[in-house]
Motif scaffolding. Sequence first.
Motif, PDB file in Angstrom:
ATOM      1  N   GLU A   6      -5.571 -27.563   1.336  1.00 54.60           N
ATOM      2  CA  GLU A   6      -6.265 -26.613   0.465  1.00 54.60           C
ATOM      3  C   GLU A   6      -7.446 -27.289  -0.216  1.00 54.60           C
ATOM      4  O   GLU A   6      -7.413 -28.487  -0.492  1.00 54.60           O
ATOM      5  N   CYS A  22      -7.969 -22.890   3.046  1.00 54.04           N
ATOM      6  CA  CYS A  22      -6.772 -23.513   3.611  1.00 54.04           C
ATOM      7  C   CYS A  22      -7.137 -23.856   5.054  1.00 54.04           C
ATOM      8  O   CYS A  22      -7.245 -22.962   5.897  1.00 54.04           O
ATOM      9  N   ILE A  34      -0.435 -16.875   7.275  1.00 56.05           N
ATOM     10  CA  ILE A  34      -0.629 -17.741   6.114  1.00 56.05           C
ATOM     11  C   ILE A  34      -0.296 -16.978   4.841  1.00 56.05           C
ATOM     12  O   ILE A  34      -0.733 -15.847   4.643  1.00 56.05           O
ATOM     13  N   TRP A  36      -0.257 -17.357   0.560  1.00 54.20           N
ATOM     14  CA  TRP A  36      -0.730 -18.086  -0.611  1.00 54.20           C
ATOM     15  C   TRP A  36       0.307 -17.910  -1.720  1.00 54.20           C
ATOM     16  O   TRP A  36       0.747 -16.786  -1.986  1.00 54.20           O
ATOM     17  N   SER A  50      -0.952 -12.714   1.482  1.00 53.46           N
ATOM     18  CA  SER A  50      -0.680 -13.211   2.839  1.00 53.46           C
ATOM     19  C   SER A  50      -1.552 -12.488   3.842  1.00 53.46           C
ATOM     20  O   SER A  50      -2.098 -11.403   3.572  1.00 53.46           O
ATOM     21  N   VAL A  70      -7.564 -12.019   0.756  1.00 53.50           N
ATOM     22  CA  VAL A  70      -7.281 -13.074   1.721  1.00 53.50           C
ATOM     23  C   VAL A  70      -7.942 -12.709   3.043  1.00 53.50           C
ATOM     24  O   VAL A  70      -7.925 -11.539   3.452  1.00 53.50           O
ATOM     25  N   ARG A  72      -9.461 -14.651   7.050  1.00 50.69           N
ATOM     26  CA  ARG A  72      -9.354 -15.834   7.898  1.00 50.69           C
ATOM     27  C   ARG A  72     -10.482 -15.875   8.905  1.00 50.69           C
ATOM     28  O   ARG A  72     -11.017 -14.843   9.311  1.00 50.69           O
ATOM     29  N   TYR A  94      -2.343 -23.715  -6.607  1.00 50.63           N
ATOM     30  CA  TYR A  94      -2.282 -22.753  -5.513  1.00 50.63           C
ATOM     31  C   TYR A  94      -1.973 -23.492  -4.203  1.00 50.63           C
ATOM     32  O   TYR A  94      -2.606 -24.514  -3.882  1.00 50.63           O
ATOM     33  N   CYS A  96      -1.152 -23.018   0.091  1.00 56.08           N
ATOM     34  CA  CYS A  96      -1.076 -22.188   1.281  1.00 56.08           C
ATOM     35  C   CYS A  96       0.082 -22.696   2.140  1.00 56.08           C
ATOM     36  O   CYS A  96       0.455 -23.876   2.081  1.00 56.08           O
TER      37      CYS A  96
END
Length: 123
Positions: A6, A22, A34, A36, A50, A70, A72, A94, A96
């Motif tokens: 992270e 992450c 993933i 969090w 997530s 979130v 990606r 935090y 991941c």
Amino acid sequence: QVQLVESGGGLVQAGGSLRLSCAASVGTIGHYAIGWFRQAPGKERVFVASINYIGSSTYATDSVKGRFTVSRDNAKNTVYLQMNSLKPEDTAVYYCAARALYTGQKEYDYEYWGQGTQVTVSS
């Protein structure tokens, strides 16, 4: 197997924004959902948000819904947590975490964890 790192934490004023990353230092993040999580001082680690392995499904807990997003980029081997309108109560470490393909909301759903990044929101 995947190893997660992270980054992006720091100190921000209330109302500000941060973007956490992450990244997979080993392995392919695109094979994994993933999640969090965050852990405030003196409290248990709790689920935040997530995303499934291809990014078609996301979920956020009520306390951050509408403020945290979130996403990606599997080509960059990275998942992001965009945090807007931050509040002092968002202060936490935090983390991941990864699990194969589909998301969960419990710590025990996830097999691989990063080391965490500190987020501090001042009032």
